[in-house]
Design an enzyme around this catalytic site. Sequence first.
Site, short mmCIF file in Angstrom:
data_model
loop_
_atom_site.label_atom_id
_atom_site.label_comp_id
_atom_site.label_asym_id
_atom_site.label_seq_id
_atom_site.Cartn_x
_atom_site.Cartn_y
_atom_site.Cartn_z
N ASP A 148 0.81 -1.22 0.00
CA ASP A 148 0.00 0.00 0.00
C ASP A 148 0.84 1.27 0.00
O ASP A 148 0.32 2.35 -0.24
CB ASP A 148 -0.85 0.04 1.28
CG ASP A 148 -2.16 -0.72 1.12
OD1 ASP A 148 -2.62 -0.85 -0.02
OD2 ASP A 148 -2.69 -1.17 2.15
C1 BGC Z 1 0.49 1.24 6.36
C2 BGC Z 1 0.16 0.04 5.53
C3 BGC Z 1 -1.33 -0.07 5.37
C4 BGC Z 1 -1.90 1.24 4.86
C5 BGC Z 1 -3.40 1.21 4.71
C6 BGC Z 1 -0.17 2.46 5.82
O1 BGC Z 1 0.09 3.56 6.65
O2 BGC Z 1 1.90 1.40 6.42
O3 BGC Z 1 0.71 -1.12 6.13
O4 BGC Z 1 -1.63 -1.08 4.48
O5 BGC Z 1 -1.55 2.29 5.72
O6 BGC Z 1 -4.08 1.29 5.89
C1 NOJ Z 2 -1.36 -3.72 5.59
C2 NOJ Z 2 -2.58 -3.74 4.74
O1 NOJ Z 2 -3.68 -4.15 5.53
C3 NOJ Z 2 -2.40 -4.65 3.56
O2 NOJ Z 2 -3.52 -4.58 2.71
C4 NOJ Z 2 -1.15 -4.31 2.80
O3 NOJ Z 2 -0.98 -5.26 1.78
C5 NOJ Z 2 0.06 -4.29 3.71
N1 NOJ Z 2 -0.19 -3.44 4.82
C6 NOJ Z 2 1.32 -3.84 2.98
O4 NOJ Z 2 1.30 -2.47 2.71
#
Ligand code: BGC
Ligand code: NOJ
Length: 812
Positions: A487
């Site tokens: 993400d």
């Molecule tokens: C986090 C990710 C997460 C994303 C969506 C980001 O701040 O680092 O791990 O998937 O937010 O909530």
């Molecule tokens: C947490 C999120 O919930 C997931 O959808 C994502 O793939 C990982 N972070 C990596 O960014």
Amino acid sequence: MRYGYFDDQNREYVITQPDTPLPWINYLGMADYFGLISNTAGGYSFFQDARLRRLTRYRYNNVPSDIGGRYLYLRDDKDGTFWSPTWMPTRHPLEDYSCRHGMGYSRIGSTFHGIRADINYFVPPNETLEIWDLTLENQSEETLTLSAFSCVEFCLWDALDDATNFQRNLSIGELEVEGSVIYHKTEYRERRNHFAYFACSEPLAGYETQRESFLGPYRGWESPQVVESGHSTNSLKTGWSPVGVHHLRFILAPGEKKQVIFLLGYHENLPDEKFSPRGSQTINKRTVEPVIQAYLDPQRVDEAFQALLGVWDELLGVIQVHTPDEHVDRMVNIWNAYQCMVTFNLSRSASYFESGIGRGMGFRDSNQDLLGFIHMVPDRARQRILDLASTQLENGGAFHQYQPLTKRGNDSIGSNFNDDPLWLVLSAAAYLKETADWDILKERIPFENKPGTEASLLDHLRRSIQYVIDNIGPHGLPLIGRADWNDCLNLNTFSHNPGESFQTTTNRDGKVAESVVIAALFTMAAMELSQITHRLGMREESERLSGLADGMAATTRRYGWDGGWFLRAYDHFGQPVGSKSCEEGKIYIEPQGLCTMAGIGVSERLAETALKAVERHLATEHGIMLLQPPYQSYHLHLGEISSYPPGFKENASVFCHTNPWIMIAEAMLGAGDRALDYYLRINPSYREIMSDLHRCEPYVYAQMIAGKDSDAFGEAKNAWLTGTAAWNFVAITQWILGIRPDFDGLRLEPVLPDKWEGFSVVRKFRGSTYHITVRRKGRGNELTLMVNGQPVEGTLIPVTEAEQVDVEVTIG
Ligand code: BGC
Ligand code: NOJ
């Protein structure tokens, strides 16, 4: 250093010291009513949705951190000594403190001042209430005159509004007290037809319903004025902050025991039967009273607890392994499976790192979570797949999140995370392999929940594939959109405004940046759908799909290979990301794992080279880091990934979710030793001995462990709700132990670590129970299978009518 120990026999982790490095929590409830409970009874409860139907308050970011929960205070009425048997909130030093976190229950007990107190907290299966089953025993030589106070602080339902909208909320609190039951009915006078209740099996010496009356002005939970003085005020006021406090008094002779049952519950009345007498504002208690009466009966409480244990016997009984490694056994047999269920129930909504008010259910998250629990609750998995598919967009894309109460896509986050739709194909394939429920493909479900748009699940899966084909970039690789699995790799965002959301901002049109991760996922998904359509007799379509998979694999080998490993992406300027030519972020973990899993470059030995590079550049003793070297400063064209200090989160931590992909890849290439070694490095039970460094719970996976470039190398964060749970379960059970459901039967392809002589497994699969024994007879990975004493060709055991199947596998 440890703070407790595993009691595998009872499927519990026993914490023997209350001041664990962080609160170590557990979950109560399986279906509609949920609670989070820490080892010192902190936490909160809600009905279905942690934001919109919050029963009790919890203040994240509090000081001390874990305050507010399911508290009891005991008081010696002769000398005024008072304490909390769960340590918090009074923090009196206790004797024999222990917290036993088990499957859906937590038992906290201690001794102080001659009184032994044990409380079992749990939610009976299929009920919307929690039980606090308290037993007191006078272990002193004297007769004691005691007061006991229970305490919860009610939330005014919408947890976000509750924490922000004070001008309204300080005037709306309403309660009723009847007998020993305190009813919380804020907004029941208007549009709500639900209320909460806090009941007790004993007659009351007094009660409180107002926080300030209980605590006294300027006081905290550690020394409520009412507890200190031993006198209740019987406060019953509207507005301010509603609490529920029962005050009980009793005399306990030496050796005497006393059981008290408290119930905290949620109840709904029919809209036109809310009040009794009609026309009044008094809650109609006709339907709730029988529930309360039933569970105030100790025998019923015992039965409910036994029933809960029985539910877990069933769920965990689907797969039980016996290997030479206790960390493997206890994670697979108990904790990893348990964490998979919790993650399924809550997605990423409510933990001690997720506030319950933040986000809905992630589309890709839920599809991956499925991989870890289909075998335990196939019916619920089926429903989840259909719910997810109903939020899919007509162009095949997906809302990134959906809301659990409405089951609708979350507009405020939107779509264009271009990996999302592919996960639906992968989860549906996994479901079919476990269940052979081919009819699910015929289920007709809408797009975007819009009536009239219904199409079969099979069509939904086709559109997932088509979506990627419709979004191909300059090298023939899939366009990344807002982001793929990672993400935080935001190649089209270009955000320079402080506080702007990396998730929703897109400042470039996104026609250039491409993802090798999506290419790998596409290859896997197209192959799965090819297999599925083949079994449906759709020869042409099946061939077309396998052609697409081959084509994408070839493109990936051509444009996604960097010489020593797989590239991560191409950015908005067409420049490689995750390449030796980059100064930072030269190598990323995701494409090395996922490309190998997709079979890309395996016969050309690219995969083998890539995994060597992972070992050399990314592996540490605390797990495999996401990338190296970390980004030292913010890069506008990379986005959130470079917003984290080096070694944290997506910027080069051990982002545990990705580690099992490497384990699977290693297992696919036959490297059992290395696969198990990587598995153990992040296995929480294995890491238990370094709990002071790891800090999170030693019984569940955390999302991340700080990487070597941080100042906290080895420290875990974001425990519980992470895709790590499902993927590790898949890696260890399906790939290392090699017990893998397949479309036409159960496949057995273990890769035995060198030092293992063998292992055994009991696996329930499509109505039969497989008793599997695996033995090493020499070096190497050659497999020989005997089914019920007869040799079989290959590694697939076809489905049978037989109740029991004995399988012997020899390796060497
Ligand atoms: C986090 C990710 C997460 C994303 C969506 C980001 O701040 O680092 O791990 O998937 O937010 O909530
Ligand atoms: C947490 C999120 O919930 C997931 O959808 C994502 O793939 C990982 N972070 C990596 O960014």
